[in-house]
Structures are given as structure tokens and as C-alpha cells.
Design an enzyme around this catalytic site. Structure first.
Site, PDB file in Angstrom:
ATOM      1  N   ASN A  39       9.198  12.954  -7.773  1.00 36.57           N
ATOM      2  CA  ASN A  39       8.044  13.148  -8.661  1.00 36.57           C
ATOM      3  C   ASN A  39       6.760  12.818  -7.919  1.00 36.57           C
ATOM      4  O   ASN A  39       6.040  11.908  -8.283  1.00 36.57           O
ATOM      5  CB  ASN A  39       8.158  12.243  -9.890  1.00 36.57           C
ATOM      6  CG  ASN A  39       9.476  12.402 -10.593  1.00 36.57           C
ATOM      7  OD1 ASN A  39       9.703  13.371 -11.302  1.00 36.57           O
ATOM      8  ND2 ASN A  39      10.375  11.440 -10.394  1.00 36.57           N
ATOM      9  N   MET A  40       6.496  13.607  -6.886  1.00 34.94           N
ATOM     10  CA  MET A  40       5.388  13.272  -5.992  1.00 34.94           C
ATOM     11  C   MET A  40       4.020  13.275  -6.678  1.00 34.94           C
ATOM     12  O   MET A  40       3.090  12.661  -6.200  1.00 34.94           O
ATOM     13  CB  MET A  40       5.373  14.214  -4.786  1.00 34.94           C
ATOM     14  CG  MET A  40       6.419  13.799  -3.787  1.00 34.94           C
ATOM     15  SD  MET A  40       6.588  14.775  -2.291  1.00 34.94           S
ATOM     16  CE  MET A  40       5.142  15.730  -2.175  1.00 34.94           C
ATOM     17  N   LYS A  41       3.916  13.993  -7.780  1.00 33.09           N
ATOM     18  CA  LYS A  41       2.609  14.075  -8.436  1.00 33.09           C
ATOM     19  C   LYS A  41       2.557  13.318  -9.758  1.00 33.09           C
ATOM     20  O   LYS A  41       1.802  13.658 -10.658  1.00 33.09           O
ATOM     21  CB  LYS A  41       2.234  15.546  -8.640  1.00 33.09           C
ATOM     22  CG  LYS A  41       2.042  16.262  -7.319  1.00 33.09           C
ATOM     23  CD  LYS A  41       1.376  17.594  -7.468  1.00 33.09           C
ATOM     24  CE  LYS A  41       1.024  18.146  -6.088  1.00 33.09           C
ATOM     25  NZ  LYS A  41       0.455  19.493  -6.160  1.00 33.09           N
ATOM     26  N   ASN A  42       3.385  12.302  -9.864  1.00 31.80           N
ATOM     27  CA  ASN A  42       3.461  11.538 -11.107  1.00 31.80           C
ATOM     28  C   ASN A  42       2.704  10.221 -10.931  1.00 31.80           C
ATOM     29  O   ASN A  42       2.920   9.488  -9.968  1.00 31.80           O
ATOM     30  CB  ASN A  42       4.954  11.298 -11.397  1.00 31.80           C
ATOM     31  CG  ASN A  42       5.191  10.340 -12.532  1.00 31.80           C
ATOM     32  OD1 ASN A  42       4.778   9.196 -12.480  1.00 31.80           O
ATOM     33  ND2 ASN A  42       5.882  10.795 -13.544  1.00 31.80           N
ATOM     34  N   HIS A  76      -1.836  11.290  -4.674  1.00 32.20           N
ATOM     35  CA  HIS A  76      -1.267   9.980  -5.024  1.00 32.20           C
ATOM     36  C   HIS A  76      -0.851   9.212  -3.780  1.00 32.20           C
ATOM     37  O   HIS A  76      -1.068   8.008  -3.676  1.00 32.20           O
ATOM     38  CB  HIS A  76      -0.059  10.163  -5.932  1.00 32.20           C
ATOM     39  CG  HIS A  76      -0.383  10.947  -7.163  1.00 32.20           C
ATOM     40  ND1 HIS A  76      -0.867  10.359  -8.297  1.00 32.20           N
ATOM     41  CD2 HIS A  76      -0.315  12.269  -7.424  1.00 32.20           C
ATOM     42  CE1 HIS A  76      -1.076  11.287  -9.209  1.00 32.20           C
ATOM     43  NE2 HIS A  76      -0.752  12.465  -8.706  1.00 32.20           N
TER      44      HIS A  76
END
Lengths: 423, 319
Positions: free
Chosen positions: B106-109, B145
């Protein structure tokens, strides 16, 4: 001769694009929003904790399309209020949770555990939803919601999502919006100076603004920063506003990109279009290019994706329409760029004065035009020149004319050289 | 072991949708079961190993469940309130490992990266973070992130030593990586006096090198401008000289029209910075020439015609 031919070619090319963009299939998008408001397939479980936000995009999308009549407003209002967290004691924080994912009774109720609490972004979307649907917010526990906001500000001046959650620029915007919506226009519930300092400290060497100090400039964080400053009344304190305008306007490739050297994405026509409008430079975008890009990202069965060939989603569908509205495309309601909802909703909720209604509004215009002078952005004169350059093949932004009730009023304004009587 | 057996002592707590749900998500039976027990665990404030595992299942089904992440932090703290330091550290190390996997998935969480900070604060081995972020950036060199987390680790634990060479390597890999350019500024801002003549000179040389390689790159130009503007262009005439040279293609034509297709060869960034420099001189000659350049830019950069009209009228805009 060659020059004339080239100009003519460009001009006709532009007109063709204009026809294409104007041919956006607006009714298919209304159906898309209505469908998403009902049921989403199981692939969307990642939205389970943010369902208020999904509802916000759908209802706001229908509002921009002028299709709120298709909704059962009381039903949605009831559902929104059911997500309200009532305070357990006087002075305790309230606000709204993102959906019924924590169980319990279906009605606004106190928290059922220490993990059940208001979320600042959900509180913003809940209030926006209620206003769009014509509710008077009388069932909102204002004191508790403002207590939530105030409790979430940290020592940096920024705000957290929830108690113990991450903090950044997004939630500074939410805090300022909630204060405005709950009738605390000076934002006295929060430390305005600290919030402003946090935003100013996040402006970078390139003039843009990041999600926090030192972080890369980004279209989304710029919008939240500029809208927050506007709502806090501290936009004139932004030191390099013109460099920010330069940054924003240079993100337009056709559609807008969110950062330098990234691809275009429909949502940035809102994030950056709205930022430019709040900075007094809304007329600078190339509106035809925005329309062309959005039309290429349209899905044939309704909805708009982030780029051509992508599946649509409610966020990009709504923000693409907002981008078109800000660019002055007809058939769409005008936006209150500060709050991310239509001017209609904002005016009916009392968050914007009635246009040209009374002297209070004139005061408002005056304050706005002073702010513009402070930023040395003399928008009115720019537009005048733009109007005098028909050979460039660019139509003047039509929303500028539509701000006036009559042509005479409009011409008087052009002659006056004053800032646009927006907001 | 089935979930129903693990939690045989608990009654699942249902989600109450009310009579007419809005944006209802068609949940799978597995989602309904996991969330039913998880809601009960939250209400009961049960801080146990099985509850911790359950929250991992809730996260696997929806990594954006901010409550589940918050629960894990609290649960680990409560579980190890009376443990030895060694046991406590081991538990948080396991949690960091869990986080590794979640960050990759979930790299963009937002939640997962925030949770990672809490883990690093508990474990206290920040050096490993730089290596981990490097792996993430290898997949997506502009991940917002990951860069935010990297900046946090650098400033919290003063890990600046090798950062400049790391950033330079990324710029070499992709000179259009704006995140890397931003990071270069960030490092210098924290480790040097960024307005000192030595630093300014060196950074002009650095940016110029990359501009010469690829003149049409907003990132390197923005960096150059960001370095020089605060100290004044007049003290560094080499910047104007480079602009004049790279803008020459456009300047040669004087006011004549550009042929369709030629525009891509013209370095708009050079012209644009030249406008800034000339306007900053605040002389009649400089202002007049800047105005002429703005006129040219209206033609060469037609999508921003309104902007260049405005710049021509506002010679002090970037003052």
C-alpha cells in the site's frame, strides 16, 4: 500570409476542441453519481471507513451538474446524521465518523469505545453534504464538533485526522473549513497564527507548497494551503504569492499535472484551478485545453477517470467537473473555491453573501480587492487585455461575464479596472 | 483455526446500516466476519494477541482502516506494559516487519506510513529506514509518502551524511525526478548555509550541468531559480549568461513568427528566467526588454498567454 494561415489553423483547431469539450456527456455523469450513491461492488472495501467522502463526491457532483432533484435528500441527511459522534460529556469532542463501520445503533450516538471518534475530514464532508442537501445544520452539535477540531491541533500548528492520527496540510484545510461552516468565521476555536505559520513554512524554494515543511510542492497540498489561508483570513501573509501563481500556471500541459514532470490528471484542474482562482488568477488558465483533456478522460458509460483510458472514480469525476466549472464551461454550477462546493450551496448555507444583495457584500468585495492589491495581482486589467487579443484564438473566460447580471454592469467593471467581484 | 473458533466466546457486532443505506459497499462474507469480531474487540477494549492478529486481517481487507492501525499501536503498548525491554523491542521489531510488507502493498496509503513512524520510534534503529525507503523508491522514485518518511528519519535522527550522494544518484538515474531535486534542497537547507556564496556557486554549477544536458526540464530550472533568487541574480552573472545562450534560438528570430513545430526547440525555461532576471534589475532598459520577452512568450507558450500578458504588465511581480 503564412502567419495568418497559422493563426487561422490554431483558431479553428481551438473551436473544434471547444465543440468537443462542450459535448461532454453530462447526463451520463449524473447517472454515474446516482449509481455510486446506491451500492459499490466489493472491490471498493478500501473505502469502507470513508463512505461519507464517497457520498460527498456524488452529491457534490450532482450539485455541480444541477441534478440534486434526482436525490432523496431527507434519506441522505438522516444517514449523514447517523455518523455523528455525540459527546460523552460537556466539552468533549464530537464531529463525524466516516461511516457505520464501528457498529452500534443507527443514529447519532456517543462513542462506543475509545476508538470510536470524530475524524476531521469526515466532519468537513458531513457538513458540506448537509449544506448541499439543504439541511440547516441545526442537529449538528457545533460545540462538540469545534471541540474536536481544536483538540486536533498540534504544536506545529497543523491538525491530525483523529486523536493520535497523522497530521498534515490536508487537515489544516479541514479545520478552517469546519470553523467557517459552523459559524466561527474568524476561526477563534483554533490557533490561527500557528496554523498560518505552518502553511507559510511549507512554501518551497520553487514557490509551491508541500504537505508539510520541506515536502515537495504538490497541487493537492497547494489547494488545501491556499483555501485554508483564505478561510483563516491570512492569505495576504503569504510572502511569495506570485511565485506560487507561476508554479500553478506552469502545471498546465493541456490538463493539469500535480507536480513538475508528472503526467496530467483530471483532479488537478480543480486543485490548481481553484488555487489560482483564490490567488486572484483564475482567468489565466487555458479553458479550452482543460475541456479537451476532460473529454478525453470521460468514460462512455458515465464517470471521468484520472487520465484517458483509466476507469472512472467519484473523486476524479467530481474534480474534473469542478475544473470545468472553474474554467467557465457552461452547463455547470459555479464553485465556491474555498470550500469545494457550489456557490449555490454556500450562499444558501450563509457561508457566502448573496451576490450584489446588500452593502455587506460590497464590503466583502472591497476586502477581497484589497487582498488582491496586497498580492500585487491586478486581475481585472489582465482580463481586459486578454479580451483585446482575439487573434490569439482564445475565448475570454465566460464566467467573468457571468459574474454580472447585465452587460452594462460588466462593461462598467472592465472600465473600473477593479478586481473581479468574486466570492 | 477458524475465526469463529478463535472468538467462540464473542458475539460479532454487526454494522448498522439503518433503513436506507447510502453508498453501501457489497462486502464479501469474509469481510463481514472479520469486521464483526473486530468491532466487538474494539468495544470490549480487548488487548490480546488474538485481537492483534485480527486487526492484521482487518488491515489486509482494508489498509485504509485508520481505526485498525490505531488499535494495533494501543494493543502493542498494552500487551507489553509489563514485559521486559527485550520482549517489548522484539514485539515492535515484528511490527516493523509487518509494516514493511504493508508499505510495499500500500505504497500510497497515509496510515501505513504514519504507523511506520511509530514503530521506528519504538525500535530506535533508524538507519535501516534509509535502506528500506531506497527499495520503495526503486519501484516508484516519486512516491510522496516514501520521501516524507525519509525526510522525517533524516531530521529526527540526523542521518544526513550520505544523503547528498544518494540524491545525486537518483538525479543521474532520472534528471526529471522533481522529488530528488526537492530533496537536494532539503538536505542543503539542513546541513549548510544555503545563502552562502560557496554553496550558491556550487549549486549553480550543479544545476547548470543538468540544464546543459537537458534544457527543457522544469525541475532543474526551478532549483536553479530557487537557489539564486533569494540572494539576487546580479551577484551571479553566469546565470543570465546561460539563459541568454540557451534562449538564443528564440532571441534570434526577433519579433518574427515561429513556424509551427519549432516551438519545441526553444528553451522556454531560459526565456522565463531571463524575464525574472531582467525585471529584478529594475531598470528602464531591463523592464523594456522583459516586456518584449513576455510578448514573445505569449506566442511561444500560448497555453499561458494570459500569464505572460500579466507578467508584462507587472514588472515587479517577482520582486
Amino acid at each position: 500570409m503564412l502567419k495568418t494561415a497559422a493563426t487561422l489553423y490554431r483558431y479553428h483547431h481551438r473551436i473544434l476542441l471547444a465543440v468537443m469539450a462542450a459535448g461532454l456527456n453530462l447526463s451520463s455523469h449524473a447517472n454515474y453519481f446516482l449509481k455510486c450513491l446506491q451500492t459499490l461492488p466489493h472491490q471498493y472495501t478500501s473505502l469502507d471507513t470513508n463512505r461519507l467522502t464517497v457520498a460527498y463526491f456524488c452529491v457534490a457532483g450532482l450539485d455541480v451538474l444541477g441534478r440534486l432533484d434526482a436525490l432523496d435528500a431527507p434519506r441522505i441527511i438522516r444517514w449523514v446524521y447517523a455518523q455523528q459522534v455525540l459527546p460523552t460529556a460537556a466539552g468533549a469532542p464530537g464531529g463525524f465518523r466516516g461511516g457505520p463501520f464501528l457498529g452500534g445503533e443507527f443514529c447519532g450516538r456517543p462513542a462506543n469505545s475509545s476508538f470510536d471518534s470524530g475524524h476531521i475530514a469526515m466532519t468537513y464532508t458531513a457538513l458540506a453534504l448537509l449544506a448541499m442537501l439543504g439541511d440547516d445544520l441545526s442537529a449538528v452539535d457545533r460545540t462538540a464538533a469545534l471541540a474536536l477540531v481544536s483538540s486536533l491541533q498540534d504544536s506545529s500548528g497543523a491538525f491530525s485526522s483523529t486523536a493520535g492520527g497523522e497530521s498534515d496540510m490536508r487537515f489544516v484545510f479541514c479545520a478552517a473549513a469546519i470553523c467557517t461552516m459552523l459559524g466561527d468565521p474568524g476561526c477563534s476555536s483554533i490557533d490561527v497564527d500557528a496554523a498560518t505559520s505552518y502553511i507559510l513554512a511549507s512554501q518551497n524554494y520553487d514557490g509551491g507548497i508541500g504537505l508539510g515543511p520541506g515536502m515537495e510542492s504538490h497541487g493537492g497540498s497547494i489547494y488545501t494551503a491556499v483555501a485554508a489561508l483564505t478561510l483563516l483570513g491570512t492569505l495576504p501573509r503569504l510572502p511569495r504569492a506570485n511565485e506560487l501563481v507561476h508554479w500553478c500556471i506552469h502545471r498546465q500541459l493541456g490538463g493539469y499535472q500535480g507536480r513538475p514532470n508528472k503526467d496530467e490528471d483530471t483532479c488537478y484542474s480543480f486543485w490548481l484551478g481553484a488555487s489560482l482562482e483564490l490567488l486572484g488568477a483564475g482567468g489565466m488558465s487555458d479553458r479550452v485545453a482543460i475541456g479537451d483533456f476532460a473529454s478525453r478522460c470521460e468514460f462512455k458509460h458515465g464517470g471521468i477517470g484520472k487520465c484517458a483510458g483509466n476507469h472512472p472514480d467519484v473523486l476524479h469525476s467530481y474534480y474534473a467537473l469542478c475544473g470545468l466549472s472553474l474554467a467557465g464551461w457552461e452547463g455547470l454550477s459555479r464553485l465556491d473555491a474555498r470550500l469545494g462546493i457550489t456557490r449555490r450551496a454556500s450562499i444558501s448555507a450563509g457561508w457566502l453573501p448573496m451576490p450584489n444583495a446588500d452593502s455587506a457584500c460590497a464590503e466583502c468585495d472591497e476586502a477581497q480587492s484589497h487582498a488582491m492589491e496586497d498580492l500585487s495581482l491586478r486581475h481585472a486589467s489582465d482580463v481586459k487585455v486578454a479580451l483585446e487579443q482575439p487573434t490569439a484564438g482564445y475565448a475570454p473566460p465566460s464566467f467573468i461575464e457571468s459574474s454580472f447580471r447585465t452587460k452594462v454592469e460588466y462593461e462598467r467593471w472592465v472600465a473600473s479596472g477593479r478586481a473581479l467581484p468574486s466570492q | 483455526m477458524k475465526l469463529a473458533d478463535v472468538f467462540s466466546d464473542l458475539e460479532p457486532l454487526e454494522q448498522n446500516e439503518g433503513p436506507q443505506p447510502v453508498v453501501q459497499i457489497a462486502a464479501t462474507p469474509q469481510f463481514v466476519e472479520v469486521m464483526g469480531y473486530f468491532r466487538r474487540v474494539l468495544v470490549n477494549q480487548e488487548f490480546s494477541q488474538r485481537a492483534l492478529q485480527l486487526s492484521a486481517q482487518a488491515i489486509a481487507l482494508n489498509a485504509a482502516n485508520y481505526t485498525a492501525w490505531q488499535f494495533r499501536r494501543r494493543c502493542l503498548t498494552e500487551l507489553h506494559a509489563a514485559s521486559s525491554e527485550e520482549q517489548r523491542l522484539a514485539a515492535w521489531r515484528d511490527e516493523l516487519e509487518f509494516c514493511d510488507e504493508q508499505c510495499r502493498n500500500n505504497m500510497k496509503n497515509y496510515q501505513v506510513w504514519f504507523h511506520r513512524r511509530a514503530c521506528v520510534e519504538q525500535v530506535g534503529e533508524p538507519q535501516k529506514e534509509l535502506q528500506f525507503i531506497e527499495e520503495i523508491l526503486a519501484e516508484d522514485a516519486k512516491n510522496y509518502h516514501a520521501w516524507g518518511h525519509r525526510q522525517w528519519a533524516l531530521r529526527t535522527y540526523s542521518l544526513w551524511a550520505d544523503e547528498l550522494s544518494f540524491v545525486e544518484r537518483l538525479i543521474k538515474e532520472d534528471l526529471r525526478n522533481n522529488s530528488a531535486w526537492n530533496q537536494r534542497y532539503y538536505v542543503l537547507q539542513h546541513t549548510t548555509d544555503i545563502k552562502s556564496p560557496e554553496v550558491v556557486k556550487a549549486e549553480i554549477a550543479f544545476a547548470s550541468k543538468w540544464i546543459e544536458i537537458e534544457p527543457n526540464n522544469d525541475s532543474s530550472w526551478a532549483y536553479l531559480k530557487g537557489i539564486v533568487r533569494p540572494v539576487g541574480y546580479s551577484a551571479y552573472p553566469e546565470v543570465q549568461q546561460m539563459c541568454e545562450r540557451l534562449a538564443a534560438g528564440a532571441l534570434d528570430e526577433a519579433a518574427g513568427p515561429t513556424q509551427e513545430g519549432d516551438a519545441s526547440k526553444i528553451c522556454l525555461n531560459a526565456l522565463s528566467l531571463l524575464v525574472d532576471i531582467l525585471q529584478a534589475q529594475n531598470t528602464p532598459k531591463g523592464t523594456a526588454r522583459a516586456e518584449a520577452l513576455c510578448k514573445q512568450l505569449q506566442r511561444l507558450d500560448p497555453i499561458r498567454i494570459n500569464y505572460w500578458i500579466w507578467r508584462a504588465q507587472q514588472p515587479r511581480a517577482m520582486g
